[in-house]
Write an enzyme that holds these catalytic residues in place. Structure first.
Site, PDB file in Angstrom:
ATOM      1  N   TYR A  15       1.048  -1.291   0.114  1.00  0.00           N
ATOM      2  CA  TYR A  15      -0.005   0.102  -0.197  1.00  0.00           C
ATOM      3  C   TYR A  15       0.780   1.393  -0.055  1.00  0.00           C
ATOM      4  CZ  TYR A  15      -4.033  -2.888   0.316  1.00  0.00           C
ATOM      5  OH  TYR A  15      -4.955  -3.882  -0.165  1.00  0.00           O
ATOM      6  N   HIS A  51     -14.647   1.107  -0.718  1.00  0.00           N
ATOM      7  CA  HIS A  51     -13.441   0.225  -0.385  1.00  0.00           C
ATOM      8  C   HIS A  51     -12.489   0.834   0.456  1.00  0.00           C
ATOM      9  CE1 HIS A  51     -14.460  -2.824  -3.587  1.00  0.00           C
ATOM     10  NE2 HIS A  51     -15.585  -3.059  -2.620  1.00  0.00           N
ATOM     11  N   ASN A  68     -12.546   2.818  -5.693  1.00  0.00           N
ATOM     12  CA  ASN A  68     -11.000   3.051  -5.768  1.00  0.00           C
ATOM     13  C   ASN A  68     -10.650   3.688  -4.402  1.00  0.00           C
ATOM     14  OD1 ASN A  68     -11.278   2.340  -8.558  1.00  0.00           O
ATOM     15  ND2 ASN A  68     -11.357   4.310  -9.232  1.00  0.00           N
ATOM     16  N   VAL A  69      -9.542   3.315  -4.181  1.00  0.00           N
ATOM     17  CA  VAL A  69      -8.690   3.810  -2.826  1.00  0.00           C
ATOM     18  C   VAL A  69      -8.002   4.996  -3.181  1.00  0.00           C
ATOM     19  CG1 VAL A  69      -8.717   1.366  -1.881  1.00  0.00           C
ATOM     20  CG2 VAL A  69      -6.999   2.028  -3.092  1.00  0.00           C
ATOM     21  N   ASN A  92     -17.492   1.472 -20.187  1.00  0.00           N
ATOM     22  CA  ASN A  92     -16.445   0.733 -19.908  1.00  0.00           C
ATOM     23  C   ASN A  92     -15.237   0.562 -20.999  1.00  0.00           C
ATOM     24  OD1 ASN A  92     -14.767  -0.641 -17.582  1.00  0.00           O
ATOM     25  ND2 ASN A  92     -15.623  -2.639 -18.330  1.00  0.00           N
ATOM     26  N   CYS A 107      -6.629   2.024  12.991  1.00  0.00           N
ATOM     27  CA  CYS A 107      -6.136   1.295  14.083  1.00  0.00           C
ATOM     28  C   CYS A 107      -7.091  -0.020  14.460  1.00  0.00           C
ATOM     29  CB  CYS A 107      -6.204   2.041  15.542  1.00  0.00           C
ATOM     30  SG  CYS A 107      -5.606   0.890  16.747  1.00  0.00           S
ATOM     31  N   GLY A 116     -15.841   1.779 -15.604  1.00  0.00           N
ATOM     32  CA  GLY A 116     -14.317   1.345 -15.468  1.00  0.00           C
ATOM     33  C   GLY A 116     -14.466   0.300 -14.278  1.00  0.00           C
ATOM     34  N   THR A 117     -15.402  -0.649 -14.108  1.00  0.00           N
ATOM     35  CA  THR A 117     -15.451  -1.694 -13.392  1.00  0.00           C
ATOM     36  C   THR A 117     -15.737  -2.921 -14.038  1.00  0.00           C
ATOM     37  OG1 THR A 117     -16.137  -2.735 -11.327  1.00  0.00           O
ATOM     38  CG2 THR A 117     -17.589  -1.089 -12.212  1.00  0.00           C
ATOM     39  N   ARG A 141       1.303   1.597  -3.518  1.00  0.00           N
ATOM     40  CA  ARG A 141       0.102   2.394  -4.026  1.00  0.00           C
ATOM     41  C   ARG A 141      -0.172   3.781  -3.911  1.00  0.00           C
ATOM     42  NH1 ARG A 141       0.770  -1.848  -5.302  1.00  0.00           N
ATOM     43  NH2 ARG A 141       1.485  -0.784  -7.156  1.00  0.00           N
TER      44      ARG A 141
HETATM   45  P1  OAD Z   1     -10.835  -4.018 -12.441  1.00  0.00           P
HETATM   46  O1  OAD Z   1      -9.302  -4.182 -12.312  1.00  0.00           O
HETATM   47  O2  OAD Z   1     -11.285  -5.430 -11.791  1.00  0.00           O
HETATM   48  O3  OAD Z   1     -11.554  -3.809 -13.468  1.00  0.00           O
HETATM   49  C1  OAD Z   1     -11.180  -2.733 -14.173  1.00  0.00           C
HETATM   50  C2  OAD Z   1     -12.091  -2.244 -15.707  1.00  0.00           C
HETATM   51  O4  OAD Z   1     -11.715  -1.252 -16.323  1.00  0.00           O
HETATM   52  C3  OAD Z   1     -12.244  -3.378 -16.491  1.00  0.00           C
HETATM   53  O5  OAD Z   1     -13.561  -3.838 -16.715  1.00  0.00           O
HETATM   54  C4  OAD Z   1     -11.755  -2.835 -17.539  1.00  0.00           C
HETATM   55  O6  OAD Z   1     -11.710  -3.402 -18.906  1.00  0.00           O
HETATM   56  C5  OAD Z   1     -11.924  -1.398 -17.365  1.00  0.00           C
HETATM   57  N1  OAD Z   1     -10.907  -0.382 -17.874  1.00  0.00           N
HETATM   58  C6  OAD Z   1      -9.413  -0.715 -18.015  1.00  0.00           C
HETATM   59  N2  OAD Z   1      -8.856   0.386 -18.385  1.00  0.00           N
HETATM   60  C7  OAD Z   1      -9.981   1.419 -18.832  1.00  0.00           C
HETATM   61  C8  OAD Z   1     -10.124   2.597 -19.360  1.00  0.00           C
HETATM   62  N3  OAD Z   1      -9.043   3.183 -19.810  1.00  0.00           N
HETATM   63  N4  OAD Z   1     -11.168   3.152 -19.527  1.00  0.00           N
HETATM   64  C9  OAD Z   1     -12.298   2.637 -18.988  1.00  0.00           C
HETATM   65  N5  OAD Z   1     -12.383   1.426 -18.670  1.00  0.00           N
HETATM   66  C10 OAD Z   1     -11.162   0.907 -18.356  1.00  0.00           C
HETATM   67  O7  OAD Z   1     -11.030  -3.065 -11.328  1.00  0.00           O
HETATM   68  P2  OAD Z   1     -12.399  -2.941 -10.255  1.00  0.00           P
HETATM   69  O8  OAD Z   1     -13.653  -3.369 -11.104  1.00  0.00           O
HETATM   70  O9  OAD Z   1     -12.174  -1.648  -9.795  1.00  0.00           O
HETATM   71  O10 OAD Z   1     -11.132  -4.336  -4.437  1.00  0.00           O
HETATM   72  O11 OAD Z   1     -12.091  -3.823  -8.936  1.00  0.00           O
HETATM   73  C11 OAD Z   1     -13.016  -4.093  -7.904  1.00  0.00           C
HETATM   74  C12 OAD Z   1     -12.200  -4.181  -6.711  1.00  0.00           C
HETATM   75  O12 OAD Z   1     -11.366  -5.322  -6.748  1.00  0.00           O
HETATM   76  C13 OAD Z   1     -11.275  -3.186  -6.209  1.00  0.00           C
HETATM   77  O13 OAD Z   1     -11.799  -2.088  -5.674  1.00  0.00           O
HETATM   78  C14 OAD Z   1     -10.197  -3.735  -5.576  1.00  0.00           C
HETATM   79  C15 OAD Z   1     -10.278  -5.033  -6.223  1.00  0.00           C
HETATM   80  O14 OAD Z   1      -9.792  -6.208  -5.775  1.00  0.00           O
HETATM   81  C16 OAD Z   1     -10.408  -4.626  -3.109  1.00  0.00           C
HETATM   82  O15 OAD Z   1      -9.151  -4.460  -3.070  1.00  0.00           O
HETATM   83  C17 OAD Z   1     -11.362  -4.731  -1.834  1.00  0.00           C
END
Ligand code: OAD
Length: 224
Positions: free
Chosen positions: A52, A104, A87-88, A193, A112, A170-171, A55
């Site tokens: 982290y 998240h 996002n963090v 996305n 703590c 973007g998820t 990050r």
């Molecule tokens: P992911 O890495 O799982 O997914 C990222 C998404 O963004 C994918 O669907 C890509 O196609 C898309 N993407 C990539 N580049 C892009 C761009 N330039 N424009 C638009 N979209 C794009 O990330 P999250 O879905 O955020 O949690 O992941 C969810 C959670 O999994 C996170 O919050 C984290 C992780 O483990 C924890 O750590 C608890």
């Protein structure tokens, strides 16, 4: 119009912050069981802090992009906009967004594990950092790990269920409960996305492309 927006790592990808599941994503380089679970932290807190800390350094060195800017612009318009992020990073805030719900948690905060106190994280955290409140050496990043309950779920479910429009940006929709929010939405739904997510068919509409292009274009349409 009540608009609820859920963002994921894809919105910050073009700011230089890696996503998790794409090619070269963080979960292809690290085992999430080591760095994103309470069990991993109990086994090796130094490794987790190192992860982290890196990050956090990346986040500090990066800047919001046109997609973050567009959502901040949308919040300043006439609609009632709730911004929820998985996002963090703090790029939504640095773009000017307010009241962002970090379901998240956030890299810039420390927690703590002994007494629940929270404070601003140091740039470099270590397992020896004492809690400023109770002095326990149980300091962890204030991020939600796998096996933990995301923050503000009651509010998130309530605003999603009553939104006129729910938009996921973007998820990958691989992580619940965030991935299941679209099922709660009773209003219109839209996915923005790079490519179809795992839940793309649950949305009424979808647009694909880089966030820095498709998010500002969509915001312009909503504000027009
Ligand atoms: P992911 O890495 O799982 O997914 C990222 C998404 O963004 C994918 O669907 C890509 O196609 C898309 N993407 C990539 N580049 C892009 C761009 N330039 N424009 C638009 N979209 C794009 O990330 P999250 O879905 O955020 O949690 O992941 C969810 C959670 O999994 C996170 O919050 C984290 C992780 O483990 C924890 O750590 C608890």
């Amino acid at each position: 119009m009540k608009i609820v927006i859920l963002t994921g790592a894809g919105i910050s990808a073009e700011s230089g912050l890696g996503t998790f599941r794409d090619e070269d994503g963080l979960w292809t380089q690290y085992d999430l069981n080591d760095v994103a679970t309470p069990e991993g932290f109990a086994r090796n807190p130094a490794l987790v802090h190192e992860f982290y800390n890196a990050r956090r350094a990346n986040c500090i060195a990066s800047s919001p992009n046109a997609a973050h800017d567009a959502l901040a612009r949308l919040q300043q318009g006439a609609h009632e906009v709730t911004l929820i992020t998985q996002n963090v990073d703090d790029l939504h805030e640095r773009a000017g967004s307010t009241d962002v719900i970090h379901m998240h948690g956030g890299l810039m905060r420390a927690l703590c594990a002994a007494c629940g106190n929270r404070w601003d994280a140091a740039a470099i955290m270590s397992p020896d950092d004492p809690c400023p409140h109770c002095a326990a050496k149980s300091t962890r990043p204030d991020v939600v790990w796998f096996g933990e309950i995301p923050y503000a779920m009651d509010t998130i479910m309530q605003v999603t269920a009553t939104a006129d429009l729910f938009v996921a940006i973007g998820t990958s929709a691989e992580v619940y409960p965030a991935a299941g929010l679209v099922e709660l939405a009773k209003g219109d739904t839209l996915e923005l996305n790079l490519e179809p997510s795992a839940r793309t068919n649950a949305f009424a509409a979808r647009r694909f492309g880089p966030a820095t292009e498709i998010v500002p274009a969509w915001v312009d349409e909503v504000l027009a």
